[in-house]
Design an enzyme around this catalytic site. Structure first.
Site, short mmCIF file in Angstrom:
data_model
loop_
_atom_site.label_atom_id
_atom_site.label_comp_id
_atom_site.label_asym_id
_atom_site.label_seq_id
_atom_site.Cartn_x
_atom_site.Cartn_y
_atom_site.Cartn_z
N CYS A 2 -9.19 -2.30 -6.49
CA CYS A 2 -10.04 -1.22 -6.46
C CYS A 2 -11.03 -1.19 -5.34
O CYS A 2 -11.25 -2.22 -4.85
CB CYS A 2 -11.35 -1.62 -7.73
SG CYS A 2 -10.31 -1.49 -9.26
N ARG A 27 -6.29 -0.08 -1.86
CA ARG A 27 -6.75 -1.21 -2.79
C ARG A 27 -6.43 -0.83 -4.36
O ARG A 27 -6.63 -1.52 -5.22
CB ARG A 27 -8.20 -1.24 -2.64
CG ARG A 27 -8.72 -1.69 -1.39
CD ARG A 27 -10.41 -1.63 -1.39
NE ARG A 27 -10.71 -2.79 -1.85
CZ ARG A 27 -10.85 -4.08 -1.73
NH1 ARG A 27 -10.54 -4.27 -0.32
NH2 ARG A 27 -11.24 -5.22 -2.12
N TRP A 75 -7.60 0.14 -9.66
CA TRP A 75 -6.32 -0.50 -9.92
C TRP A 75 -6.63 -1.23 -11.04
O TRP A 75 -7.21 -2.25 -11.21
CB TRP A 75 -5.79 -1.37 -8.87
CG TRP A 75 -4.46 -1.92 -8.84
CD1 TRP A 75 -3.27 -1.72 -8.44
CD2 TRP A 75 -4.11 -3.22 -9.74
NE1 TRP A 75 -2.48 -2.38 -8.87
CE2 TRP A 75 -2.81 -3.58 -9.69
CE3 TRP A 75 -4.76 -4.35 -10.63
CZ2 TRP A 75 -1.93 -4.65 -10.07
CZ3 TRP A 75 -4.26 -5.29 -11.06
CH2 TRP A 75 -3.03 -5.60 -10.94
N ASN A 101 -15.48 -3.70 -8.66
CA ASN A 101 -14.19 -4.35 -8.31
C ASN A 101 -14.08 -5.68 -8.86
O ASN A 101 -15.21 -6.41 -8.27
CB ASN A 101 -14.01 -4.21 -6.72
CG ASN A 101 -12.97 -4.95 -6.15
OD1 ASN A 101 -13.02 -5.40 -5.16
ND2 ASN A 101 -12.01 -5.25 -6.85
N GLY A 102 -13.24 -5.96 -9.45
CA GLY A 102 -13.01 -7.39 -9.82
C GLY A 102 -12.78 -7.72 -11.43
O GLY A 102 -12.38 -6.63 -12.04
N GLU A 491 11.82 -11.52 2.95
CA GLU A 491 10.94 -10.33 3.23
C GLU A 491 11.67 -8.99 3.11
O GLU A 491 10.95 -8.11 2.63
CB GLU A 491 10.42 -10.79 4.65
CG GLU A 491 9.35 -9.76 5.38
CD GLU A 491 8.32 -9.44 4.57
OE1 GLU A 491 7.71 -10.07 3.51
OE2 GLU A 491 7.48 -8.46 4.75
N LYS A 495 10.24 -6.23 0.54
CA LYS A 495 9.96 -4.84 1.36
C LYS A 495 10.66 -3.68 0.47
O LYS A 495 10.27 -2.67 0.13
CB LYS A 495 10.34 -4.51 2.68
CG LYS A 495 9.64 -5.36 3.89
CD LYS A 495 8.21 -4.43 4.16
CE LYS A 495 7.04 -5.21 3.15
NZ LYS A 495 6.40 -6.43 3.49
N GLU A 498 9.14 -3.37 -3.30
CA GLU A 498 7.99 -2.84 -2.99
C GLU A 498 8.19 -1.29 -3.09
O GLU A 498 7.33 -0.59 -3.94
CB GLU A 498 7.24 -3.38 -1.76
CG GLU A 498 6.50 -4.50 -2.07
CD GLU A 498 5.72 -4.90 -0.83
OE1 GLU A 498 6.44 -5.06 0.07
OE2 GLU A 498 4.56 -5.13 -0.79
N HIS A 514 25.85 -20.25 -7.03
CA HIS A 514 25.36 -20.94 -8.26
C HIS A 514 24.82 -19.83 -9.38
O HIS A 514 23.90 -20.58 -9.86
CB HIS A 514 24.40 -21.92 -7.88
CG HIS A 514 25.09 -22.84 -7.09
ND1 HIS A 514 26.32 -23.78 -7.43
CD2 HIS A 514 25.13 -23.34 -5.47
CE1 HIS A 514 26.53 -24.73 -6.54
NE2 HIS A 514 26.11 -24.29 -5.36
N LYS A 613 -2.89 -3.18 -2.05
CA LYS A 613 -2.62 -4.03 -0.73
C LYS A 613 -3.59 -5.51 -0.95
O LYS A 613 -3.19 -6.14 -0.32
CB LYS A 613 -3.14 -2.91 0.60
CG LYS A 613 -2.80 -3.63 1.73
CD LYS A 613 -2.59 -2.88 2.97
CE LYS A 613 -2.18 -3.43 4.14
NZ LYS A 613 -0.73 -4.24 3.82
C1 G6P Z 1 -0.46 -7.52 -2.01
C2 G6P Z 1 0.32 -6.70 -1.19
C3 G6P Z 1 1.28 -7.43 -0.20
C4 G6P Z 1 0.53 -8.69 0.32
C5 G6P Z 1 0.04 -9.54 -0.61
C6 G6P Z 1 -0.88 -10.62 -0.18
O1 G6P Z 1 0.59 -8.18 -3.04
O2 G6P Z 1 0.94 -5.59 -1.82
O3 G6P Z 1 1.63 -6.58 0.60
O4 G6P Z 1 1.60 -9.50 1.02
O5 G6P Z 1 -0.84 -8.94 -1.45
O6 G6P Z 1 -1.83 -9.96 0.80
P1 G6P Z 1 -2.55 -10.76 1.82
O7 G6P Z 1 -3.54 -9.82 2.46
O8 G6P Z 1 -3.49 -11.87 1.30
O9 G6P Z 1 -1.68 -10.95 3.01
#
Ligand code: G6P
Length: 618
Positions: A2, A27, A75, A101-102, A491, A495, A498, A514, A613
């Site tokens: 948010c 956000r 969000w 937000n929170g 990673e 990606k 996501e 396994h 994000k």
């Molecule tokens: C969210 C984002 C990710 C990010 C993670 C940690 O899940 O979608 O892309 O890696 O938060 O965020 P930070 O700002 O703590 O690296």
């Protein structure tokens, strides 16, 4: 999670509110809304399901003369995304509006109490209780004084909040409050501004006031006094020296600059980001990390390091562990913050905690930092955002200086954080006497070549595009690797899922036998990270194993690797790099691969569904 913005000033409020929301959309973006206080003393709320663009369209249909307002991009935490649950929320009278937000953890109890007192609720959000609490306080104990009403309301809340409040009676004033969720303020000749993140101020001002947890602020504008911003502690005492800082990002850094999406732009910015971070880092005495302010004796005494992070940043932690342990010989434990916060930790006064967070606002990571502080550890933050909560919580900060990262999927911050981890590992290795200065210099020089190697990989995006058919019909995929390759695989899988919504599981290549090997049948896509490293032969055996079971193999391999070329269906080639730096180079292919697959599947690259994000709730 948010984003909120607020404005009061001499201009119409709507343009800043909508632009500000657009910059904060990373956000959360399931619904959006705005509340405008008209000069005539009423509040107009416009809100809708969907993106800020939809809200903008709705706003074009109305005319409100308002120089003060608040806005929100959501969000969802409590209550599904809908018009009703979109912020702002108002009280029974419709005389005040709130954005938040929170999470208000005790909202059920408060709601019951307020319903008993005659308040009726329109949404299923936790936020709406704040509007009714304010209404109740204004009518009774606060005698119409919003500042007092806000203080009283906040004293009843548990959870986290960045709040914006406007009231019809005060068409030139907005109130904000912060606890556990970020909130920054600014004043210019044109007015007073509030936002969840400094990016909303791009092009407006570089000078920012950071609110502290527990504080409340009143932002006002009048022709005579201009814009004013008064900050109060939770008990009402005035704050005379608020925390301020200057941003050195230029406004263009947060625009798309001709790229089709922010992810494409941010992938392309990686060489520059790494160069910026490396500038002036090597001196005749070794790695320069003035930020650390930690004595050689203190470093020698470090008994263990905890690295705590979430998501992509957690993968940086996995990489950092290997290089710190191998170069500096200090034991490292890497943990995901959401788990770590509920585990027992072994902390002594010689324990160092490193939090890694792009945004500097991830609630779980911040909670870990507080936990480690309380246990007596020193906390170092590796973050991208100047003045973020992580930066303020930590004893020392290494800024990765990647510039604003807008796309939800992290790319340039990931590689920059890895490079920061390298600097730190070299620094610790030299200070602990485990690496000679000469070797530190050699490694640094190799590191300086990394931007060039990334540039080379960037020219090979066609290889990733060519591999997309392997994923189009698939329901799932596997990413395998060993050693550093396992981190790159993790990673890469993150990606892909996501942004393309294709299930992707990462597994250490040897461990695959396994369990995950059962997934493989004809045409199943398996990405194998197999650079020219000390485990290459072992990984090649794993390629053979999945091939024998019908997998389509997409191999990330080093230029000239004939063997891997023979047994793979698609090749993502990287130029030769020292083993310990190959994850920084190789991951760029997997970022591009994820983006091409997402494009082919028609997904929204920068704003994948359900994600945000900046995850400011636990
Ligand atoms: C969210 C984002 C990710 C990010 C993670 C940690 O899940 O979608 O892309 O890696 O938060 O965020 P930070 O700002 O703590 O690296």
């Amino acid at each position: 999670m948010c984003g909120i913005v607020g404005y009061t000033g001499k201009n119409q409020a709507l343009p800043f509110l909508l632009n500000g929301l657009a910059t904060l959309e990373y956000r959360g973006y399931d619904s959006a809304g705005v509340a405008l206080v008209s000069g005539a003393g009423s509040i107009e709320q416009i809100k809708c399901l969907g993106r800020v663009a939809a809200l903008k369209k709705l706003c074009e249909e109305i005319t409100v003369d308002a120089t003060c307002g608040i806005a929100h991009t959501r969000w969802a935490t409590h209550g599904e995304p809908s018009n009703f649950n979109a912020h702002p929320h108002s009280d029974c009278s419709g005389q005040l509006s709130v954005v938040h937000n929170g999470i208000i953890e005790n909202y059920q109890e408060l709601k019951q109490e307020l319903e008993k007192a005659g308040h009726s609720f329109k949404s299923s959000t936790d936020t709406e209780v704040i509007a009714h609490l304010l209404e109740e306080n204004l009518q009774h104990e606060a005698h119409g004084d919003m500042l007092v009403a806000l203080q009283l309301a906040i004293s009843r809340l548990t959870g986290s909040w960045a709040l914006g409040v406007v009231e019809a009676r005060e068409p030139h004033t907005l109130y904000v409050a912060r606890s556990g969720s970020p909130l920054v303020l600014a004043t210019t000749e044109d007015g007073a501004y509030a936002a969840s993140d400094i990016t909303a101020f791009a092009g407006i001002t570089n000078h920012v006031v950071n609110m502290e947890d527990g504080q409340i602020a009143r932002l006002s504008y009048s022709k005579d006094s201009g814009a004013t911003c008064k900050i109060f502690e939770s008990d009402g005492t005035s704050v005379s020296n608020p925390d301020t800082f200057d941003i050195d990002w230029d406004a263009s850094a947060a625009t798309m600059g001709g790229y089709p999406d922010f992810m494409a732009k941010e992938i392309a910015e990686q060489p520059e980001a790494v160069r910026r971070l490396l500038k002036n880092r090597l001196t005749p005495d070794g790695i320069r990390l003035d930020e650390l302010d930690i004595s050689t004796d203190e470093i020698a005494a470090i008994d263990r390091i905890y690295i705590v992070a979430c998501g992509t940043s957690y993968h940086v932690g996995l990489y950092a562990r290997t290089i710190i342990e191998s170069w500096a010989r200090i034991p490292v434990i890497v943990a995901q913050a959401s788990e770590f916060n509920y585990e027992e930790v072994l902390v002594t006064q010689h324990t160092l905690c490193i939090i890694i967070t792009q945004s500097g606002e991830t609630a779980d990571t911040l909670a870990s930092a507080r936990k480690m502080h309380a246990a007596g550890a020193k906390v170092l933050a590796i973050t991208n955002v100047v003045g973020s909560s992580a930066a303020r919580e930590a004893d020392a900060v290494v800024y990765v200086q990647a510039g604003p990262e807008v796309s939800v999927a992290s790319t340039k911050a990931y590689t920059a954080q890895m490079v920061a981890a390298v600097l730190l590992a070299l620094f610790l290795a030299e200070k602990t006497g485990n690496m000679r200065l000469k070797e530190v210099c050699t490694k640094f020089q190799e590191l300086e070549r990394v931007p060039q190697l990334i540039e080379e990989v960037l020219t090979r995006g066609w290889q990733d595009e060519a591999a997309t058919p392997a994923f189009i019909e698939a329901n799932s995929s596997l990413f395998l690797g060993r050693g550093f390759g396992a981190t790159t695989a993790a990673e890469g899988a993150l990606k892909l899922k996501e942004i393309s919504y294709l299930h992707a599981e990462s597994y250490p290549a040897g461990e695959m036998k396994h369990g995950p090997i059962a997934l493989i049948d004809q045409g199943f896509p398996v990405v194998v990270v197999c650079p020219d490293d000390h485990v290459r032969y072992k990984t090649i055996s794993n390629i053979e194993e999945v091939k024998a079971r019908g997998a389509v193999v997409i191999a990330l391999a080093t230029d000239g690797d004939q063997k891997v070329a023979q047994i793979s269906d698609y090749l993502l080639l990287v130029p030769a790099a020292p083993e310990y730096f190959s994850p920084i180079v190789g991951v760029v292919h997997l970022q591009m691969l994820a983006r091409f697959v997402a494009l082919a599947r028609g997904c929204d690259i920068d704003k994948p569904r359900n994600l945000a994000k900046s995850v400011t709730v636990e």
